[in-house]
Design a protein around this motif. Structure first.
Motif, mmCIF file in Angstrom:
data_model
loop_
_atom_site.group_PDB
_atom_site.id
_atom_site.type_symbol
_atom_site.label_atom_id
_atom_site.label_comp_id
_atom_site.label_asym_id
_atom_site.label_seq_id
_atom_site.Cartn_x
_atom_site.Cartn_y
_atom_site.Cartn_z
ATOM 1 N N GLN A 1 10.018 15.174 48.220
ATOM 2 C CA GLN A 1 10.520 14.896 46.876
ATOM 3 C C GLN A 1 9.329 14.626 45.946
ATOM 4 N N VAL A 2 9.327 15.312 44.825
ATOM 5 C CA VAL A 2 8.242 15.159 43.868
ATOM 6 C C VAL A 2 8.515 13.950 42.979
ATOM 7 N N GLN A 3 7.493 13.130 42.825
ATOM 8 C CA GLN A 3 7.593 11.993 41.905
ATOM 9 C C GLN A 3 6.324 11.866 41.094
ATOM 10 N N LEU A 4 6.502 11.639 39.804
ATOM 11 C CA LEU A 4 5.412 11.256 38.911
ATOM 12 C C LEU A 4 5.825 9.919 38.306
ATOM 13 N N VAL A 5 5.048 8.889 38.593
ATOM 14 C CA VAL A 5 5.416 7.544 38.169
ATOM 15 C C VAL A 5 4.349 7.007 37.226
ATOM 16 N N GLU A 6 4.763 6.829 35.970
ATOM 17 C CA GLU A 6 3.836 6.301 34.965
ATOM 18 C C GLU A 6 3.868 4.783 34.935
ATOM 19 N N SER A 7 2.755 4.196 34.543
ATOM 20 C CA SER A 7 2.675 2.754 34.347
ATOM 21 C C SER A 7 1.584 2.460 33.322
ATOM 22 N N GLY A 8 1.592 1.221 32.824
ATOM 23 C CA GLY A 8 0.528 0.790 31.929
ATOM 24 C C GLY A 8 0.903 0.696 30.469
ATOM 25 N N GLY A 9 2.109 1.112 30.120
ATOM 26 C CA GLY A 9 2.532 1.006 28.732
ATOM 27 C C GLY A 9 2.809 -0.438 28.343
ATOM 28 N N GLY A 10 3.052 -0.637 27.051
ATOM 29 C CA GLY A 10 3.351 -1.975 26.577
ATOM 30 C C GLY A 10 3.149 -2.102 25.085
ATOM 31 N N LEU A 11 3.129 -3.349 24.634
ATOM 32 C CA LEU A 11 2.933 -3.668 23.220
ATOM 33 C C LEU A 11 1.477 -4.075 23.007
ATOM 34 N N VAL A 12 0.850 -3.480 22.010
ATOM 35 C CA VAL A 12 -0.550 -3.782 21.722
ATOM 36 C C VAL A 12 -0.747 -3.793 20.214
ATOM 37 N N GLN A 13 -1.684 -4.595 19.753
ATOM 38 C CA GLN A 13 -1.989 -4.652 18.330
ATOM 39 C C GLN A 13 -2.836 -3.453 17.914
ATOM 40 N N PRO A 14 -2.763 -3.082 16.646
ATOM 41 C CA PRO A 14 -3.647 -2.010 16.162
ATOM 42 C C PRO A 14 -5.104 -2.320 16.472
ATOM 43 N N GLY A 15 -5.815 -1.296 16.913
ATOM 44 C CA GLY A 15 -7.197 -1.473 17.328
ATOM 45 C C GLY A 15 -7.365 -1.821 18.789
#
Length: 114
Positions: A1-15
């Motif tokens: 079974q093929v899986q691509l699992v993303e991580s690391g996103g979130g809320l960040v301030q400009p810059g």
């Protein structure tokens, strides 16, 4: 079974900075062109960056000089380092694997806001 699992996103301030990861399984990762796309609701998904099996990279004009794509074939993982983030970078970010077949991850949300 093929899986691509993303991580690391979130809320960040400009810059600020974020580093996205996409862990692949079930594919011969080293042969695939790997890419990061992003999408805002109601708009077409757009290519942000891609990296070939040999490590050649390409970027959307809007992220050149700020984002860096890289891959670790030993770990079957592709990364997107995002620096100097802007509110217009806010989107769902999706990992893509393209060779004989095309596969997509489920996405990770990046929100740039003060």
């Amino acid at each position: 079974q093929v899986q691509l699992v993303e991580s690391g996103g979130g809320l960040v301030q400009p810059g600020g900075s974020l580093k996205l990861s996409c862990a692949a399984s079930g594919i011969a990762f080293r042969y695939y062109v790997m890419g990061w796309y992003r999408q805002i609701p109601g708009k077409q998904r757009e290519l942000v960056a891609s990296i070939t099996r040999s490590g050649s990279t390409s970027y959307a004009d809007s992220v050149k000089g700020r984002f860096t794509i890289s891959r670790d074939n030993a770990e079957n993982t592709v990364y997107l380092q995002m620096n100097n983030l802007k509110p217009e970078d806010t989107a769902g970010y999706y990992c893509n694997a393209d060779w004989v077949n095309v596969y997509w991850g489920q996405g990770t949300q990046v929100t740039v806001s003060s």
